[in-house]
Write an enzyme that holds these catalytic residues in place. Sequence first.
Site, PDB file in Angstrom:
ATOM      1  N   GLU A  85       0.842  -1.207   0.000  1.00  0.00           N
ATOM      2  CA  GLU A  85       0.000   0.000   0.000  1.00  0.00           C
ATOM      3  C   GLU A  85       0.874   1.252   0.000  1.00  0.00           C
ATOM      4  O   GLU A  85       1.697   1.436   0.912  1.00  0.00           O
ATOM      5  CB  GLU A  85      -0.910  -0.018   1.238  1.00  0.00           C
ATOM      6  CG  GLU A  85      -1.877   1.161   1.262  1.00  0.00           C
ATOM      7  CD  GLU A  85      -2.869   1.104   2.432  1.00  0.00           C
ATOM      8  OE1 GLU A  85      -3.217  -0.006   2.880  1.00  0.00           O
ATOM      9  OE2 GLU A  85      -3.270   2.178   2.897  1.00  0.00           O
ATOM     10  N   LYS A 280      -6.916  -0.957  11.648  1.00  0.00           N
ATOM     11  CA  LYS A 280      -6.343  -1.359  10.356  1.00  0.00           C
ATOM     12  C   LYS A 280      -5.103  -0.511  10.079  1.00  0.00           C
ATOM     13  O   LYS A 280      -4.086  -1.000   9.583  1.00  0.00           O
ATOM     14  CB  LYS A 280      -7.395  -1.205   9.256  1.00  0.00           C
ATOM     15  CG  LYS A 280      -6.987  -1.758   7.904  1.00  0.00           C
ATOM     16  CD  LYS A 280      -6.271  -0.762   7.023  1.00  0.00           C
ATOM     17  CE  LYS A 280      -5.984  -1.343   5.653  1.00  0.00           C
ATOM     18  NZ  LYS A 280      -5.187  -0.460   4.816  1.00  0.00           N
ATOM     19  N   ASP A 296       4.258 -14.694  11.372  1.00  0.00           N
ATOM     20  CA  ASP A 296       2.940 -15.127  10.901  1.00  0.00           C
ATOM     21  C   ASP A 296       1.926 -13.985  11.057  1.00  0.00           C
ATOM     22  O   ASP A 296       1.379 -13.769  12.143  1.00  0.00           O
ATOM     23  CB  ASP A 296       2.534 -16.364  11.719  1.00  0.00           C
ATOM     24  CG  ASP A 296       1.199 -16.927  11.319  1.00  0.00           C
ATOM     25  OD1 ASP A 296       0.424 -16.240  10.638  1.00  0.00           O
ATOM     26  OD2 ASP A 296       0.923 -18.082  11.695  1.00  0.00           O
ATOM     27  N   HIS A 393      -2.239  10.408   0.308  1.00  0.00           N
ATOM     28  CA  HIS A 393      -2.519   9.143  -0.365  1.00  0.00           C
ATOM     29  C   HIS A 393      -2.512   9.291  -1.872  1.00  0.00           C
ATOM     30  O   HIS A 393      -1.915   8.491  -2.582  1.00  0.00           O
ATOM     31  CB  HIS A 393      -3.927   8.664   0.039  1.00  0.00           C
ATOM     32  CG  HIS A 393      -3.886   7.624   1.111  1.00  0.00           C
ATOM     33  ND1 HIS A 393      -4.830   6.658   1.234  1.00  0.00           N
ATOM     34  CD2 HIS A 393      -3.002   7.405   2.103  1.00  0.00           C
ATOM     35  CE1 HIS A 393      -4.537   5.886   2.266  1.00  0.00           C
ATOM     36  NE2 HIS A 393      -3.438   6.332   2.802  1.00  0.00           N
TER      37      HIS A 393
HETATM   38  C1  MEV Z   1      -5.530   3.288   5.381  1.00  0.00           C
HETATM   39  O1  MEV Z   1      -4.818   2.159   4.931  1.00  0.00           O
HETATM   40  C2  MEV Z   1      -5.452   3.413   6.876  1.00  0.00           C
HETATM   41  C3  MEV Z   1      -6.298   4.522   7.489  1.00  0.00           C
HETATM   42  O2  MEV Z   1      -7.643   4.384   7.041  1.00  0.00           O
HETATM   43  C4  MEV Z   1      -6.203   4.390   8.970  1.00  0.00           C
HETATM   44  C5  MEV Z   1      -7.135   5.303   9.732  1.00  0.00           C
HETATM   45  O3  MEV Z   1      -8.193   5.677   9.214  1.00  0.00           O
HETATM   46  O4  MEV Z   1      -6.801   5.592  10.907  1.00  0.00           O
HETATM   47  C6  MEV Z   1      -5.835   5.875   7.008  1.00  0.00           C
END
Ligand code: MEV
Length: 442
Positions: A85, A280, A296, A393
């Site tokens: 990513e 995430k 793992d 991003h």
């Molecule tokens: C994107 O891979 C991760 C985010 O969505 C984490 C977050 O929202 O805190 C930017």
Amino acid sequence: MQKSITGFSKLSKRKKLQWLVENFFRDPEGVMKELMSYWHIDEEKQSLLDRFSENTISNFYLPYGVAPNFKINGKLYCIPMVIEESSVVAAAANAAKYWQNRGGFHAEVLSTEKVGQIHFIWGGDIQLLRTKFEDLKKKMLSKAESLTANMISRGGGITGIELVDLSAKSSDTYQLRINFKTADSMGANFINSVLELFSKVLVEFVSCDPYFGPERHNLDVLMAILSNYTPECIVRAWVECPVEQLGTVESFDALKLAKRFEKAIHIAKIDPYRATTHNKGIFNGIDAVVLATANDFRAIEANGHAYAAKDGQYKSLSECRVENGIFKFWLEIPLAIGTVGGLTSLHPMAKHSLELLGHPTAEELMMIIACMGLAQNFAAVRSLVTTGIQKGHMKMHLYNVLASLNASECEIEQTVSHFKHTIVSYSAVRDFIGDLRESPLK
Ligand code: MEV
């Protein structure tokens, strides 16, 4: 068309690939060539990779990057990351640099116990087994001596065996819960071997001791396996600084930034939808290091998410407090990882990752990984509550779009310059490149 096959695993790699391209692809020759182009040129290296899995036909490449300048407990690390990513490595590197001048990251391992379970059915009076439990434990430990000797010499071993009664939730159901320390290894094989041996000992013990009489027929061992949930194998990572040192981001002064940040973390504490995305982001960093060190990542993810729900509701793994002029941000997470054994010692890239990190112990690697998770989370939330995430991003995404359009170096240069102050979207970039191609001197 022959889409089903017997004996596939026995075919040579080339034959497997041949069957595959002939049956599933429109351009068999082209796809065959493409997939073979990712075979390692060094046959020995390729056969090493092939041994990690089954039915391999090629290799699936992921970028291997590094985030330098991570100051953790006063020591500087350059952390390897395997991730597909865009923005993740850049965000980690930015957060590392940012905290380097604000005291760096701090981390501490709080506990290192792992858990194994033997699930069994006992149709009779469990009191019989309880009465004999100390004898059973002694027998188990003595029978496992040959398996545990090496682990004990490395500082690990079995630290507890307990009988857990699950019969109120599932009839006649019990469990032996065994605690382990596995030193610098993740320990899955060690734990599972001990558990399978213990299962046999349990059956033998009950069938051979006349004390159990006909009750011995009530025992049925169902399964034995480690638990990937390790709430007693925990690491804590944190950063802190006076609020005014946070600096400003665009129109947000340090105090505003701190308060908005704290609020965002609080929302991730109370709302599972936000908590999932928030966590995430933490795992963006964690998984990347876990992969780079050939640990793992499925186990790490399952563990972390179970821990995030330990209070009955899924929540943010990180916390923030702004108090008495100090900004504190921390993360507590279970991480069952290793720096010896398994793929960590076999995968050539993992070996380099560990060397890059200075051959850390498992505990040191736990701290490094937790700090990376925290850094990633800090970078994401700081962007979210200030400029928004898309700015950074899309800048990185631009390169993916350019690659998909086979842009030349010169086109990349012109496009990047053009989109510095323009919103990036696939169609906008495609049109811009289209225009460039029509009139290259634009
Ligand atoms: C994107 O891979 C991760 C985010 O969505 C984490 C977050 O929202 O805190 C930017």
